[in-house]
Scaffold this active site. Sequence first.
Site, PDB file in Angstrom:
ATOM      1  N   GLY A 103       0.818  -1.218   0.000  1.00 28.07           N
ATOM      2  CA  GLY A 103       0.000   0.000   0.000  1.00 28.07           C
ATOM      3  C   GLY A 103       0.844   1.257   0.000  1.00 28.07           C
ATOM      4  O   GLY A 103       0.548   2.234  -0.702  1.00 28.07           O
ATOM      5  N   CYS A 104       1.900   1.257   0.776  1.00 33.02           N
ATOM      6  CA  CYS A 104       2.770   2.430   0.874  1.00 33.02           C
ATOM      7  C   CYS A 104       3.503   2.668  -0.441  1.00 33.02           C
ATOM      8  O   CYS A 104       3.672   3.810  -0.876  1.00 33.02           O
ATOM      9  CB  CYS A 104       3.758   2.261   2.024  1.00 33.02           C
ATOM     10  SG  CYS A 104       2.924   2.091   3.621  1.00 33.02           S
ATOM     11  N   THR A 105       3.922   1.589  -1.084  1.00 34.85           N
ATOM     12  CA  THR A 105       4.584   1.704  -2.379  1.00 34.85           C
ATOM     13  C   THR A 105       3.620   2.277  -3.410  1.00 34.85           C
ATOM     14  O   THR A 105       3.972   3.200  -4.160  1.00 34.85           O
ATOM     15  CB  THR A 105       5.123   0.326  -2.832  1.00 34.85           C
ATOM     16  OG1 THR A 105       6.091  -0.107  -1.872  1.00 34.85           O
ATOM     17  CG2 THR A 105       5.746   0.398  -4.205  1.00 34.85           C
TER      18      THR A 105
END
Length: 153
Positions: A43-45
């Site tokens: 998700g962060c990527t």
Amino acid sequence: MFELLDPAPDFTLPATGDATITLSDMRPSPVVLFFYPRDNTPGCTKEAIGFTEALAEFDALGVKIIGISKDDMASHEKFVAKKELGMPLVSDAEGDACERYGVWKEKKMYGKTFMGIERSTFLIDAEGRVAAMWRKVKVDGHVAEVLEAAKAL
């Protein structure tokens, strides 16, 4: 806790590229400050790549983008290089900014309770006030929503 149009909590923290970022020094540029849980996670990527892909549109509006998590600088530098991210990542290793922005929360996953960063984004106007905020962010469509809010400044 602060509310919309309150002054954004200031910070001075280390950033990628051997930089130090002081939020108040960014004025009069508006700033998108996105807090994310951890480097190199799915998700962060996706979120960081989304902001990188929209960078030209934010730049055209004069809006700066800053990503922030508690990961250390070595992790941030690897993340930026591996994913070719276009914005600085700031390390809030001590968690002071996370606390001041109210994003350090109790979370639950797979039946376990732990403390972590609640994915949140803040749009800070040219005067350094919080113009918009998104908490418990879902990544899909988020960058477009933030861009629309930035256009309305």
